[in-house]
Design a protein around this motif. Structure first.
Motif, PDB file in Angstrom:
ATOM      1  N   LEU A 558      32.906 -46.857  25.944  1.00 31.26           N
ATOM      2  CA  LEU A 558      32.920 -47.864  24.876  1.00 31.26           C
ATOM      3  C   LEU A 558      33.331 -47.269  23.532  1.00 31.26           C
ATOM      4  CD1 LEU A 558      29.616 -49.743  25.808  1.00 31.26           C
ATOM      5  CD2 LEU A 558      31.963 -50.572  26.121  1.00 31.26           C
ATOM      6  N   GLY A 559      33.682 -45.973  23.528  1.00 35.25           N
ATOM      7  CA  GLY A 559      34.136 -45.337  22.293  1.00 35.25           C
ATOM      8  C   GLY A 559      33.021 -45.001  21.325  1.00 35.25           C
ATOM      9  N   LYS A 560      31.799 -44.860  21.826  1.00 33.34           N
ATOM     10  CA  LYS A 560      30.668 -44.581  20.941  1.00 33.34           C
ATOM     11  C   LYS A 560      30.443 -43.075  20.797  1.00 33.34           C
ATOM     12  CE  LYS A 560      28.288 -48.942  21.891  1.00 33.34           C
ATOM     13  NZ  LYS A 560      28.556 -49.457  20.547  1.00 33.34           N
ATOM     14  N   ASP A 642      25.783 -43.226  17.371  1.00 35.69           N
ATOM     15  CA  ASP A 642      25.659 -44.581  17.910  1.00 35.69           C
ATOM     16  C   ASP A 642      24.639 -44.625  19.030  1.00 35.69           C
ATOM     17  OD1 ASP A 642      27.817 -45.339  16.243  1.00 35.69           O
ATOM     18  OD2 ASP A 642      29.265 -44.688  17.757  1.00 35.69           O
ATOM     19  N   VAL A 643      24.598 -43.571  19.822  1.00 35.71           N
ATOM     20  CA  VAL A 643      23.712 -43.490  20.982  1.00 35.71           C
ATOM     21  C   VAL A 643      22.950 -42.171  20.909  1.00 35.71           C
ATOM     22  CG1 VAL A 643      23.600 -43.356  23.501  1.00 35.71           C
ATOM     23  CG2 VAL A 643      25.228 -44.913  22.405  1.00 35.71           C
ATOM     24  N   MET A 644      21.647 -42.239  21.123  1.00 39.29           N
ATOM     25  CA  MET A 644      20.806 -41.041  21.073  1.00 39.29           C
ATOM     26  C   MET A 644      19.989 -40.947  22.356  1.00 39.29           C
ATOM     27  SD  MET A 644      19.421 -38.406  19.357  1.00 39.29           S
ATOM     28  CE  MET A 644      19.717 -38.687  17.617  1.00 39.29           C
ATOM     29  N   GLN A 662      21.921 -44.304  14.428  1.00 39.26           N
ATOM     30  CA  GLN A 662      22.386 -45.384  13.545  1.00 39.26           C
ATOM     31  C   GLN A 662      21.754 -45.241  12.153  1.00 39.26           C
ATOM     32  OE1 GLN A 662      22.173 -49.280  15.392  1.00 39.26           O
ATOM     33  NE2 GLN A 662      22.759 -48.479  17.407  1.00 39.26           N
ATOM     34  N   ARG A 663      21.904 -44.061  11.602  1.00 43.78           N
ATOM     35  CA  ARG A 663      21.243 -43.707  10.348  1.00 43.78           C
ATOM     36  C   ARG A 663      21.846 -44.441   9.156  1.00 43.78           C
ATOM     37  NH1 ARG A 663      18.262 -39.058   8.714  1.00 43.78           N
ATOM     38  NH2 ARG A 663      18.579 -38.408   6.552  1.00 43.78           N
ATOM     39  N   HIS A 664      23.165 -44.646   9.161  1.00 43.38           N
ATOM     40  CA  HIS A 664      23.854 -45.304   8.049  1.00 43.38           C
ATOM     41  C   HIS A 664      24.499 -46.600   8.514  1.00 43.38           C
ATOM     42  CE1 HIS A 664      23.174 -41.805   5.558  1.00 43.38           C
ATOM     43  NE2 HIS A 664      23.712 -41.033   6.488  1.00 43.38           N
ATOM     44  N   SER A 665      24.660 -47.514   7.606  1.00 46.83           N
ATOM     45  CA  SER A 665      25.216 -48.828   7.955  1.00 46.83           C
ATOM     46  C   SER A 665      26.698 -48.698   8.298  1.00 46.83           C
ATOM     47  CB  SER A 665      25.032 -49.806   6.793  1.00 46.83           C
ATOM     48  OG  SER A 665      23.665 -50.058   6.567  1.00 46.83           O
ATOM     49  N   ARG A 666      27.049 -49.203   9.484  1.00 46.61           N
ATOM     50  CA  ARG A 666      28.435 -49.210   9.959  1.00 46.61           C
ATOM     51  C   ARG A 666      28.716 -50.518  10.675  1.00 46.61           C
ATOM     52  NH1 ARG A 666      30.591 -43.971  10.052  1.00 46.61           N
ATOM     53  NH2 ARG A 666      29.036 -42.352   9.582  1.00 46.61           N
ATOM     54  N   ASP A 667      30.013 -50.815  10.818  1.00 45.74           N
ATOM     55  CA  ASP A 667      30.370 -51.993  11.600  1.00 45.74           C
ATOM     56  C   ASP A 667      30.360 -51.628  13.077  1.00 45.74           C
ATOM     57  OD1 ASP A 667      32.757 -50.715  12.206  1.00 45.74           O
ATOM     58  OD2 ASP A 667      33.969 -51.911  10.821  1.00 45.74           O
ATOM     59  N   GLY A 670      32.081 -48.481  14.021  1.00 45.30           N
ATOM     60  CA  GLY A 670      31.622 -47.231  13.425  1.00 45.30           C
ATOM     61  C   GLY A 670      32.162 -46.969  12.040  1.00 45.30           C
ATOM     62  N   LYS A 671      32.801 -47.960  11.425  1.00 45.95           N
ATOM     63  CA  LYS A 671      33.322 -47.783  10.075  1.00 45.95           C
ATOM     64  C   LYS A 671      32.187 -47.937   9.057  1.00 45.95           C
ATOM     65  CE  LYS A 671      36.732 -49.654   6.834  1.00 45.95           C
ATOM     66  NZ  LYS A 671      37.769 -50.690   6.608  1.00 45.95           N
ATOM     67  N   PRO A 672      32.063 -47.002   8.098  1.00 43.43           N
ATOM     68  CA  PRO A 672      30.992 -47.118   7.089  1.00 43.43           C
ATOM     69  C   PRO A 672      31.098 -48.424   6.313  1.00 43.43           C
ATOM     70  CG  PRO A 672      31.986 -44.935   7.028  1.00 43.43           C
ATOM     71  CD  PRO A 672      32.848 -45.765   7.928  1.00 43.43           C
ATOM     72  N   LEU A 673      29.937 -49.041   6.062  1.00 45.37           N
ATOM     73  CA  LEU A 673      29.882 -50.281   5.302  1.00 45.37           C
ATOM     74  C   LEU A 673      29.454 -49.991   3.866  1.00 45.37           C
ATOM     75  CD1 LEU A 673      28.134 -52.573   7.954  1.00 45.37           C
ATOM     76  CD2 LEU A 673      30.577 -52.505   7.373  1.00 45.37           C
ATOM     77  N   ALA A 674      29.730 -50.937   3.009  1.00 41.17           N
ATOM     78  CA  ALA A 674      29.362 -50.804   1.605  1.00 41.17           C
ATOM     79  C   ALA A 674      27.839 -50.792   1.464  1.00 41.17           C
ATOM     80  CB  ALA A 674      29.968 -51.941   0.794  1.00 41.17           C
ATOM     81  N   HIS A 675      27.394 -50.220   0.355  1.00 41.47           N
ATOM     82  CA  HIS A 675      25.967 -50.118   0.078  1.00 41.47           C
ATOM     83  C   HIS A 675      25.313 -51.502   0.124  1.00 41.47           C
ATOM     84  CE1 HIS A 675      22.257 -48.634  -1.675  1.00 41.47           C
ATOM     85  NE2 HIS A 675      22.320 -49.606  -2.571  1.00 41.47           N
ATOM     86  N   GLY A 676      24.208 -51.602   0.863  1.00 41.24           N
ATOM     87  CA  GLY A 676      23.470 -52.860   0.955  1.00 41.24           C
ATOM     88  C   GLY A 676      23.818 -53.698   2.159  1.00 41.24           C
ATOM     89  N   GLN A 677      24.944 -53.430   2.817  1.00 39.75           N
ATOM     90  CA  GLN A 677      25.312 -54.195   4.005  1.00 39.75           C
ATOM     91  C   GLN A 677      24.531 -53.694   5.215  1.00 39.75           C
ATOM     92  OE1 GLN A 677      29.858 -53.828   3.380  1.00 39.75           O
ATOM     93  NE2 GLN A 677      29.572 -55.851   4.301  1.00 39.75           N
ATOM     94  N   LEU A 678      24.196 -54.608   6.114  1.00 37.37           N
ATOM     95  CA  LEU A 678      23.395 -54.266   7.282  1.00 37.37           C
ATOM     96  C   LEU A 678      24.263 -53.724   8.405  1.00 37.37           C
ATOM     97  CD1 LEU A 678      20.924 -57.300   7.365  1.00 37.37           C
ATOM     98  CD2 LEU A 678      20.558 -55.019   6.392  1.00 37.37           C
ATOM     99  N   ASP A 679      23.689 -52.819   9.164  1.00 37.99           N
ATOM    100  CA  ASP A 679      24.404 -52.214  10.283  1.00 37.99           C
ATOM    101  C   ASP A 679      24.743 -53.279  11.326  1.00 37.99           C
ATOM    102  OD1 ASP A 679      24.841 -49.238  11.492  1.00 37.99           O
ATOM    103  OD2 ASP A 679      24.335 -50.652  13.092  1.00 37.99           O
ATOM    104  N   GLN A 680      25.913 -53.142  11.942  1.00 39.11           N
ATOM    105  CA  GLN A 680      26.409 -54.134  12.895  1.00 39.11           C
ATOM    106  C   GLN A 680      26.501 -53.577  14.312  1.00 39.11           C
ATOM    107  OE1 GLN A 680      30.151 -55.565  11.303  1.00 39.11           O
ATOM    108  NE2 GLN A 680      29.236 -56.070   9.308  1.00 39.11           N
ATOM    109  N   ARG A 681      25.814 -52.496  14.593  1.00 38.07           N
ATOM    110  CA  ARG A 681      25.915 -51.880  15.925  1.00 38.07           C
ATOM    111  C   ARG A 681      24.799 -52.326  16.866  1.00 38.07           C
ATOM    112  NH1 ARG A 681      26.445 -45.698  14.001  1.00 38.07           N
ATOM    113  NH2 ARG A 681      25.109 -46.525  12.324  1.00 38.07           N
TER     114      ARG A 681
END
Length: 911
Positions: A558-560, A642-644, A662-667, A670-681
């Motif tokens: 899945l490319g993770k 993405d997977v631990m 999934q420490r930081h918010s990403r789409d 796996g693309k980093p999201l702007a500050h305050g956006q929720l993780d989409q994984r």
């Protein structure tokens, strides 16, 4: 004090031969005055050190300085002994041509000889002159003299009859010098005699002794710089030498050493220290406003991973510095990897603590990168060879080797970052431990991940807290997962007490800030957690390796990005090699990371790991990439997977490991999201590789699946309880579940222990108490002062700061084409970067070498390389015919020969 006095017939320093220009020896009284002059100038110019010493000594600043200077001027009284002077029989005969000199065996070091001379001769002579000083000379001054005589790194430890070492005229010469020096400096006897009437004052001097010992070592090192304190063999009266030679040279030495604290920037706030912070966390906001006491303080910051504990701690440190409680910072972390990560975070921020252009020093204690060289160069660049004292190593060699080891030097920087071990050695009977305490004296001590140590190391940690607080220092402790008991014992250590049943604290909230000051009521402040780090983690189990590999394969498809944390280096290597055999994973995207690499290779891998899985990593970098790692990734490294997957470990470690999931918010890609956006994984899911779940585990429940990791985590009840509560809760929500998880797993009550685990639990608890007792037995005792006290002092390489991880440094060398070179040969710090930590049981020394040329090359290396001493393990490696790795031979602790293999991709292994 005239030039004809007998003490001018004694040498203190000497060159090994007669082929150099200039004076060939330095008269003993002159070297003594050199060291005292360094102490006077240092204390006059280092206001913080002067004030702290005066407070500890409970004297005025002027009296404290005068007494320290006087004491430093008698540090080498033991060199008046004939047994020492006969190390240069030519000079002894030259000075005393009309005297029959009897050869005396130099069997006691000159530091112990000085203490013997005081106890059995000089003290009585002083008492005859000043009979009202009896109590002072019997009690308080012993706490001052032992550390000064012990200026070579440990207390005086031998006593023999004076006649075995000193002639009558030696004693008379020493007395003449002692009296003339006392007259020149004129320390105020009345002030200490009056103070000594108070028994509490005498006891306080035991604490002072730890700092005086470090001051004596440092001043002796600086005062032995032959380029600044040039040899004088012509006689000159003491006052003239003091004013015209010693003090001007000391001014130059202090200026060149760069030891004085740098001017600070006042009135900083969190944003000015860390411009990248857009919104303060509740913890950071509270640390910016909490009242700071005028007394030493202990702060315990408990919050979830990602709550900004590091920046909050540094904000507190800056405020403590602004309040005059410190001039710098030392950050102690559990591993090299976490220290590296902290160093990267501090490379810009530390400059904002100090005035522009002040050039404060930042030293990472083990990586040998970006070092401030000023202190090292001032001591080493112009050092010339000096006389060796029989089997006793001369001061130049000691100084050179100490400063060649960057782990130690970090303690003397304005801002030092390293593993906690270097600070812990300050409270162990290790050579030069006092210099570590002196380096920490003017620093806020920040210790991260304080939950991460076993009972042995934790006992040393509590001793470090006790020492630092008693010597006037403030401490900040950080943890995401601290039990109530751990918090209580750390508070007790700050108070200088043993923890009793009555608790200091009353709140079980989480997150929580605890502030402890001896002049204020204990403060417990519950805090909120910012929404961006409040999170739920699901847990699923795999009970066989095949299921783990299938989980990894599905994630790669899945490319993770994937991380599998193994509990031993051996298990990590096995997993990496097994995955390398599959065609469904790109070999260029499979990585191995553990602790058993040469430092250069480990740093290279660490940087790669941070690039591929760090906060700024891109989807292209992360896609289908797999890291097999050990515990080196679970603490303080800012990684995001993405997977631990994790081997079953105690609950607090699993929480730490999940902090990299999934420490930081990403789409979703796996693309980093702007500050305050929720993780989409999706909801983070931790996969735990565990023995089959059962309500009735057998004694070997964990060992059957993890035969090697069983030795790392032998307390099976803790592991079984971890699996039980995770299976029941199917995960956790932070911060709400933190206390519940920890207290359930680590509850020492007898209820609910499976019958088959009762015996192993009692054994584990017994081992825990035994480790605690061992740590307590080995830790120095603050109240006893700097003294041997039947305690075996030793070289630091022989003392373990971590009982379960008793390792020493091994240096890898390549032997090829008749040349011996470090594993990393293209860097100024080649030997540091060629080092690796290896179990003392697995590799204790190098095997017998039959190659005559190699033996000669090793001997030359030890003679020329400042870093090495007789305890250093240097393993020569030759290239294997296959070309894949290098190989050498060594001996383990049982005396068995072992083969040492090294490959920059796999690291070091034995077989």
């Amino acid at each position: 004090m005239g030039a004809g006095l007998p003490y001018f017939k004694y040498w203190g320093k000497a060159k090994p031969g007669q082929d150099e220009a200039g004076a060939q020896w330095h008269l003993l009284p002159y070297h003594s005055l050199d060291v005292a002059a360094v102490g006077q100038v240092l204390l006059q110019q280092h206001a913080f050190l002067r004030k702290r010493l005066a407070v500890l000594m409970q004297l005025s600043e002027a009296d404290a300085v005068q007494w320290c200077v006087f004491l430093l001027g008698i540090h080498d009284l033991g060199k008046f002994a004939e047994s020492f002077q006969q190390l240069r029989p030519d000079l002894r005969q030259q000075f005393w041509p009309d005297t029959i000199i009897k050869k005396k065996n130099y069997s006691v070091r000159h530091d112990s000889l000085g203490e013997m001379l005081w106890q059995r001769f000089l003290k009585d002579e002083w008492l005859e002159q000043s009979p009202d000083c009896e109590d002072f000379l019997e009690d308080a001054i012993k706490y001052w003299l032992q550390p000064v005589f012990g200026h070579h790194g440990w207390p005086p430890d031998k006593h023999e009859p004076l006649k075995n070492h000193f002639t009558d005229f030696d004693q008379a010469a020493a007395l003449a010098y002692f009296n003339d020096w006392r007259q020149l400096v004129s320390p105020d006897i009345e002030c200490v005699v009056n103070a000594g009437a108070d028994s509490d004052w005498v006891k306080q001097q035991a604490r002072v002794s730890w700092i005086l010992a470090g001051l004596a070592v440092l001043c002796d090192w600086l005062g032995s710089n032959h380029a600044l304190f040039t040899y004088h063999d012509e006689r000159m009266d003491l006052p003239r030498y003091w004013q015209n030679v010693a003090l001007p040279a000391a001014e130059t030495a202090i200026r060149a050493a760069g030891l004085l604290p740098k001017p600070r920037v006042e009135h900083q706030n969190l944003q000015s220290l860390f411009p990248f912070i857009q919104d303060q966390t509740p913890l950071q906001a509270y640390c910016s406003t909490i009242p700071i006491s005028a007394e030493p303080q202990l702060f315990i910051l408990e919050d979830v991973t990602g709550a900004g504990k590091t920046e909050a701690a540094l904000m507190l440190a800056q405020r403590l510095m602004e309040a005059g409680q410190a001039e710098g910072i030392y950050v102690g972390l559990p591993t090299m990897a976490t220290a590296n990560a902290m160093y990267e975070r501090m490379t810009d921020a530390y400059l904002r603590f100090y005035a522009e252009g002040s050039q404060p020093s930042l030293i990472l204690s083990h990586s040998a990168r970006h070092l401030s060289e000023k202190f090292q160069e001032s001591l080493l660049a112009a050092q010339r060879a000096e006389q060796n004292y029989a089997d006793e190593e001369n001061i130049t060699a000691q100084c050179n080797r100490w400063l060649a080891d960057n782990r130690k030097k970090a303690l003397l920087a304005d801002v030092g970052i390293g593993t906690i071990d270097q600070a812990l050695l300050g409270v162990m009977p290790a050579r030069h431990q006092s210099l570590r305490l002196l380096g920490l004296l003017n620093k806020v001590l920040i210790l991260d991940e304080v939950h991460a140590y076993d009972a042995y190391t934790n006992q040393l940690l509590k001793t470090l807290v006790e020492f630092h607080a008693a010597l006037g220092g403030s401490i900040i402790l950080l943890s995401a997962t601290l039990t109530q008991y751990q918090r209580e014992t750390l508070i007790a250590a700050f108070y200088g007490k043993k923890y009793a049943a009555k608790p200091y604290t009353g709140k079980t909230d989480y997150p929580l800030l605890t502030q402890v000051a001896k002049d204020l009521p204990l403060l417990e402040q519950p805090l909120q957690t910012r929404e961006s780090v409040r999170r739920a983690v699901q847990v699923q189990f795999c009970h066989d390796e095949k299921a783990v590999l299938q989980t990894i394969q599905q994630a790669v498809a899945l490319g993770k990005s994937v991380c599998w944390i193994r509990n031993t280096v051996s298990d990590a290597r096995d997993a990496w090699q097994q995955l390398a055999g599959y065609d469904w994973i790109d070999s260029g995207k499979l990585h191995l990371f553990h602790s058993r690499y040469a430092l250069h290779d480990r740093l290279t891998i660490e940087r790669q790991v941070l690039d591929y899985f760090g906060k700024q990593s891109t989807p292209e970098q992360r896609q289908g990439r797999v890291l097999i790692a050990t515990q080196v990734v679970e603490q303080s490294l800012d990684l995001d997977f993405d997977v631990m997957i994790s081997d079953l470990a105690p609950i607090d470690l699993l929480i730490q490991r999940a902090g990299r999931l999934q420490r930081h918010s990403r789409d979703a890609l796996g693309k980093p999201l702007a500050h305050g956006q929720l993780d989409q994984r999706g909801t983070p899911t931790l996969t735990v590789f565990s023995p089959a779940l059962t309500d009735e585990p057998q004694q070997d429940w964990y060992k059957q699946l993890f035969p090697k990791a069983h030795f790392v985590y032998p307390h099976t009840l803790v592991l079984w309880r971890t699996s039980q509560i995770l299976a029941r809760m199917q995960g956790w929500t932070m911060p709400e579940d933190a206390r519940q998880l920890l207290e359930f797993v680590y509850d020492e009550a007898d209820e609910g222990i499976p019958e088959a685990l009762a015996g192993s639990t009692q054994k584990a608890l017994g081992e825990t108490h035994a480790k605690k007792d061992m740590g307590d037995a080995l830790a120095l005792k603050l109240a006893l002062g700097y003294t041997v006290n039947s305690r075996a002092w030793d070289e630091e390489v022989k003392l373990a700061t971590r009982l379960g991880d008793d390792t020493h440094t091994v240096y890898l060398a390549c032997w090829q084409d008749g040349l011996l070179r470090p594993w990393v040969s293209d860097d100024r710090y080649c030997w540091d970067l060629s080092s690796v930590r290896v179990s003392s049981k697995q590799l204790e020394k190098v095997a017998v070498i039959k190659d005559v040329a190699l033996v000669a090359a090793l001997e030359r290396l030890r003679e020329t390389e400042k870093l090495f001493d007789q305890y250093s393990v240097i393993v020569p490696l030759t290239h294997e015919a296959s070309g894949e790795s290098w190989v050498g031979s060594a001996i383990d602790s049982s005396g068995r020969g072992v083969i040492v293999h090294y490959n920059e991709e796999i690291g070091l292994w034995l077989g």
